[in-house]
Motif scaffolding. Structure first.
Motif, short mmCIF file in Angstrom:
data_model
loop_
_atom_site.label_atom_id
_atom_site.label_comp_id
_atom_site.label_asym_id
_atom_site.label_seq_id
_atom_site.Cartn_x
_atom_site.Cartn_y
_atom_site.Cartn_z
N LEU A 179 25.72 50.53 21.29
CA LEU A 179 27.07 49.53 21.48
C LEU A 179 26.55 48.32 22.83
O LEU A 179 26.94 49.21 23.65
N VAL A 180 26.32 47.48 22.38
CA VAL A 180 26.23 46.59 23.84
C VAL A 180 26.91 45.25 23.23
O VAL A 180 26.57 44.69 22.54
N TRP A 181 27.84 45.02 24.19
CA TRP A 181 29.22 43.97 23.78
C TRP A 181 28.30 42.56 25.10
O TRP A 181 27.64 42.31 26.03
N GLY A 182 28.42 41.58 23.92
CA GLY A 182 28.07 40.40 24.67
C GLY A 182 28.98 39.06 25.27
O GLY A 182 29.99 39.14 25.53
N SER A 183 28.66 38.02 24.19
CA SER A 183 29.80 36.53 25.01
C SER A 183 30.62 36.66 24.06
O SER A 183 30.76 37.29 22.98
N SER A 184 31.49 36.03 24.49
CA SER A 184 32.97 36.20 23.50
C SER A 184 33.55 34.92 23.92
O SER A 184 33.15 33.54 24.86
N LYS A 185 34.63 33.99 22.66
CA LYS A 185 35.15 33.11 22.75
C LYS A 185 36.44 32.54 22.02
O LYS A 185 37.08 33.92 20.79
N LYS A 208 42.38 33.57 17.80
CA LYS A 208 41.56 34.73 17.93
C LYS A 208 39.95 35.00 18.81
O LYS A 208 39.43 34.33 18.68
N LEU A 209 40.39 35.85 18.67
CA LEU A 209 38.88 36.26 19.22
C LEU A 209 37.86 36.86 18.72
O LEU A 209 37.04 37.20 17.93
N GLN A 210 36.58 35.66 19.14
CA GLN A 210 35.21 35.75 18.85
C GLN A 210 34.12 36.61 19.77
O GLN A 210 33.85 35.75 19.99
N ILE A 211 33.63 37.72 19.14
CA ILE A 211 33.04 38.06 20.34
C ILE A 211 31.77 39.31 19.55
O ILE A 211 31.79 39.86 18.01
#
Length: 196
Positions: free
Chosen positions: A141-147, A157-160
């Motif tokens: 699992l690797v997290w990327g950008s969010s807004k 809402k958090l879009q990730i």
């Protein structure tokens, strides 16, 4: 539905692949050709071609012009030396292929996910919500950008984005772990799911 010695007899009598417009015959020919190594172990007893099929049909397969048979030798000569050489060469190439194949790294199936994480209300600390989501760590699992995306009435809402290895991380596991932060997260949806 199992290839037999009868198929091998017909295959050898056909001699060359049928034309493409005879697609059923061509499919059968290619299927039987794939049993090249196992043809001796196929069930049944190999007989002359005319011994298969209806009893009242005369076998005309031996009546071909022998001059034509000498022109092209599609299946190799009956010569033992050539067949041994061809067999050795084939085994050598198979060994090379297997060693090459074993050195090749396995392709890891990955997916790119876009998650929508919804808070309870407009007073939810979105920075803390994102921190909680990013605190989820897992192999693959690797997290990327969010807004933050406005939903309405001042609520965002958090879009990730994240990339997951399909064999190691599933969307159910992600949803379960994200919604476990009950103080901040109301729900989670998968907005986009793309194979990489």
């Amino acid at each position: 539905y199992v290839p037999s010695q009868a198929d091998i007899a017909v295959f050898e009598a056909v001699g060359a692949p049928p034309p493409a417009e005879l697609f059923h015959a061509l499919r059968w020919y290619n299927h039987i050709k794939s049993y090249e190594k196992q043809k001796a172990s196929l069930p049944g007893v190999k007989k002359a071609l005319g011994k298969y099929g209806p009893a009242d049909v005369e076998d005309t397969t031996g009546a071909t012009d022998s001059k034509d048979d000498d022109d092209i030798d599609l299946f190799g000569s009956d010569d033992e030396e050539e067949s041994e050489e061809a067999k050795r060469l084939r085994e050598e190439r198979l060994a090379q292929y297997e060693s090459k194949k074993s050195k090749k790294p396995a392709v890891v199936a990955k997916s790119s996910l876009l998650l929508d994480v919804k808070p309870w209300d407009d007073e939810t600390d979105m920075a803390k919500l994102e921190e909680c989501v990013r605190s989820i760590q897992a192999d693959g699992l690797v997290w990327g950008s969010s807004k933050l995306v406005p939903v309405g009435y001042g609520i965002k809402k958090l879009q990730i984005q994240c990339v997951v290895e399909d064999d190691k991380v599933g969307t159910d596991m992600l949803e379960e772990r994200i919604t476990a932060f009950e103080d901040y997260v109301q729900s989670m949806d998968v907005a986009a799911f793309n194979k990489i």
